[in-house]
Design a protein around this motif. Sequence first.
Motif, short mmCIF file in Angstrom:
data_model
loop_
_atom_site.label_atom_id
_atom_site.label_comp_id
_atom_site.label_asym_id
_atom_site.label_seq_id
_atom_site.Cartn_x
_atom_site.Cartn_y
_atom_site.Cartn_z
N GLU A 43 -40.03 42.89 -151.60
CA GLU A 43 -38.71 43.30 -152.09
C GLU A 43 -37.61 42.36 -151.60
OE1 GLU A 43 -38.42 47.27 -150.69
OE2 GLU A 43 -39.92 48.06 -152.10
N ALA A 44 -37.80 41.78 -150.41
CA ALA A 44 -36.80 40.89 -149.84
C ALA A 44 -36.77 39.53 -150.53
CB ALA A 44 -37.05 40.70 -148.34
N SER A 45 -37.84 39.20 -151.28
CA SER A 45 -37.92 37.92 -152.01
C SER A 45 -37.54 36.75 -151.12
CB SER A 45 -37.02 37.96 -153.26
OG SER A 45 -37.40 38.99 -154.13
N ILE A 46 -38.22 36.62 -150.00
CA ILE A 46 -37.92 35.58 -149.02
C ILE A 46 -38.36 34.23 -149.59
CG2 ILE A 46 -38.34 34.77 -146.68
CD1 ILE A 46 -39.12 37.71 -146.01
N ILE A 47 -37.41 33.33 -149.74
CA ILE A 47 -37.71 32.00 -150.27
C ILE A 47 -38.60 31.25 -149.29
CG2 ILE A 47 -36.73 29.78 -150.98
CD1 ILE A 47 -34.23 31.30 -151.86
N GLY A 48 -39.73 30.78 -149.76
CA GLY A 48 -40.66 30.05 -148.90
C GLY A 48 -41.93 30.82 -148.59
N VAL A 49 -41.90 32.16 -148.74
CA VAL A 49 -43.11 32.96 -148.56
C VAL A 49 -43.95 32.83 -149.83
CG1 VAL A 49 -44.04 35.30 -148.33
CG2 VAL A 49 -42.11 34.57 -146.92
N THR A 50 -45.21 32.42 -149.68
CA THR A 50 -46.05 32.14 -150.84
C THR A 50 -47.16 33.15 -151.07
OG1 THR A 50 -47.47 30.68 -149.50
CG2 THR A 50 -45.59 29.66 -150.65
N GLU A 51 -47.55 33.89 -150.03
CA GLU A 51 -48.65 34.83 -150.20
C GLU A 51 -48.65 35.87 -149.08
OE1 GLU A 51 -53.53 34.74 -150.96
OE2 GLU A 51 -52.49 32.94 -150.26
N LEU A 52 -49.08 37.08 -149.42
CA LEU A 52 -49.24 38.16 -148.45
C LEU A 52 -50.69 38.64 -148.53
CD1 LEU A 52 -45.98 40.20 -149.18
CD2 LEU A 52 -46.35 38.58 -147.31
N VAL A 53 -51.35 38.73 -147.36
CA VAL A 53 -52.76 39.13 -147.33
C VAL A 53 -52.91 40.32 -146.38
CG1 VAL A 53 -55.13 38.42 -146.94
CG2 VAL A 53 -53.44 36.73 -147.72
N PRO A 54 -52.92 41.55 -146.89
CA PRO A 54 -53.10 42.72 -146.03
C PRO A 54 -54.55 42.91 -145.62
CG PRO A 54 -52.82 43.41 -148.30
CD PRO A 54 -52.66 41.92 -148.29
N THR A 55 -54.79 43.37 -144.40
CA THR A 55 -56.12 43.70 -143.91
C THR A 55 -56.08 45.13 -143.38
OG1 THR A 55 -55.85 42.97 -141.61
CG2 THR A 55 -56.39 41.29 -143.24
N PHE A 56 -57.15 45.54 -142.68
CA PHE A 56 -57.20 46.89 -142.12
C PHE A 56 -55.97 47.19 -141.28
CE2 PHE A 56 -61.85 46.23 -142.66
CZ PHE A 56 -62.14 47.38 -143.36
N ARG A 57 -55.61 46.28 -140.38
CA ARG A 57 -54.58 46.57 -139.38
C ARG A 57 -53.57 45.44 -139.22
NH1 ARG A 57 -55.14 44.03 -134.65
NH2 ARG A 57 -57.00 42.73 -134.35
N SER A 58 -53.56 44.49 -140.12
CA SER A 58 -52.65 43.36 -139.98
C SER A 58 -52.22 42.84 -141.34
CB SER A 58 -53.29 42.23 -139.17
OG SER A 58 -54.38 41.66 -139.88
N LEU A 59 -51.17 42.04 -141.32
CA LEU A 59 -50.67 41.40 -142.54
C LEU A 59 -50.51 39.91 -142.26
CD1 LEU A 59 -49.46 41.69 -145.43
CD2 LEU A 59 -47.21 41.88 -144.32
N LEU A 60 -51.15 39.08 -143.08
CA LEU A 60 -50.97 37.64 -142.98
C LEU A 60 -49.87 37.23 -143.95
CD1 LEU A 60 -52.23 35.02 -141.69
CD2 LEU A 60 -53.48 34.77 -143.85
N VAL A 61 -48.88 36.55 -143.44
CA VAL A 61 -47.75 36.08 -144.26
C VAL A 61 -47.84 34.56 -144.33
CG1 VAL A 61 -45.26 36.10 -144.58
CG2 VAL A 61 -46.37 38.02 -143.41
N VAL A 62 -48.12 34.05 -145.51
CA VAL A 62 -48.27 32.61 -145.71
C VAL A 62 -46.94 32.06 -146.23
CG1 VAL A 62 -49.60 30.79 -146.86
CG2 VAL A 62 -50.71 32.97 -146.26
N TYR A 63 -46.52 30.92 -145.68
CA TYR A 63 -45.23 30.37 -146.08
C TYR A 63 -45.31 28.84 -146.18
CZ TYR A 63 -44.64 29.19 -141.11
OH TYR A 63 -44.80 28.67 -139.85
N GLU A 64 -44.30 28.27 -146.81
CA GLU A 64 -44.20 26.82 -146.97
C GLU A 64 -43.27 26.28 -145.88
OE1 GLU A 64 -44.40 23.32 -147.26
OE2 GLU A 64 -45.65 24.28 -148.82
N PRO A 65 -43.82 25.60 -144.85
CA PRO A 65 -42.99 25.18 -143.71
C PRO A 65 -41.91 24.16 -144.04
CG PRO A 65 -45.22 24.30 -143.53
CD PRO A 65 -45.24 25.27 -144.66
N SER A 66 -42.03 23.49 -145.17
CA SER A 66 -40.96 22.55 -145.55
C SER A 66 -39.73 23.29 -146.08
CB SER A 66 -41.47 21.56 -146.60
OG SER A 66 -41.79 22.23 -147.81
N ILE A 67 -39.92 24.57 -146.41
CA ILE A 67 -38.82 25.39 -146.94
C ILE A 67 -38.35 26.41 -145.91
CG2 ILE A 67 -38.20 27.08 -148.72
CD1 ILE A 67 -40.25 25.75 -150.55
N LEU A 68 -39.29 26.98 -145.16
CA LEU A 68 -39.00 28.08 -144.26
C LEU A 68 -39.59 27.80 -142.89
CD1 LEU A 68 -37.89 31.02 -144.04
CD2 LEU A 68 -40.14 31.81 -144.83
#
Length: 244
Positions: A43-68
Amino acid sequence: MNSTTETVRILPAGDHALAVEFGDKIDPAVNDRVHALAARIREASIIGVTELVPTFRSLLVVYEPSILKYGELKSTVERLACLPETSASDTGRVLHIPCCYGSHFGPDLPDLERYTGIDRDAIIAIHSGTEYRVYMLGFLPGFVYLGGLDERIAMPRLSTPRVRIPKGSVGIGGNQTGVYPLESPGGWRLIGSTPLDFYNPEREAPVLCRAGDRIRFYPINSSDYYDIRRMQAHGGGDAVWQFA
């Protein structure tokens, strides 16, 4: 720190991702927090975040380091994680999945009867009478890790995994149940098979389920199974499952 987020840990995961950890156990409340945070980040539409990977107990947030930058993203994620808990993580999607139990579709069903002392019909009633949470996807494209299996029909994995498990096989591994979306090796006890494609790269949405969805199986016979397979082959397979 908010009491709802005091167990949150945010850690770097390589050079273009961060991991947000909630607790150290498989639990519906923990998984709710994972999906609630994922929803807030989307919902926040964070510029630079490219993917979200939920697991049982964690969330992986993938981002583009040249942007964010990592520090900037971490601060934003910490702020979002501190918001009051809501039920926003509940997608409301319930998938009704047909399953043909036993015979060559579920060769381990007789072993499950012997192991549990429960007869075939009761096992099928228990398995199909439960609503399962899709905690996460992994192992194979579209493979669902489902929580909520009744402990009465839990059974350890095979000591020697099979080399080939047919696509669509529905199995039990310990206290979980799941569906093999592709033919593959595996050690889960096979109790049935679904004719639906849990993964089809030719579909607009290749993966049938999303983490956070819920699944209910319903028993079908072998004629229904092959009818549904034929419907899918002609592009009509989506008509046999529903969202509620």
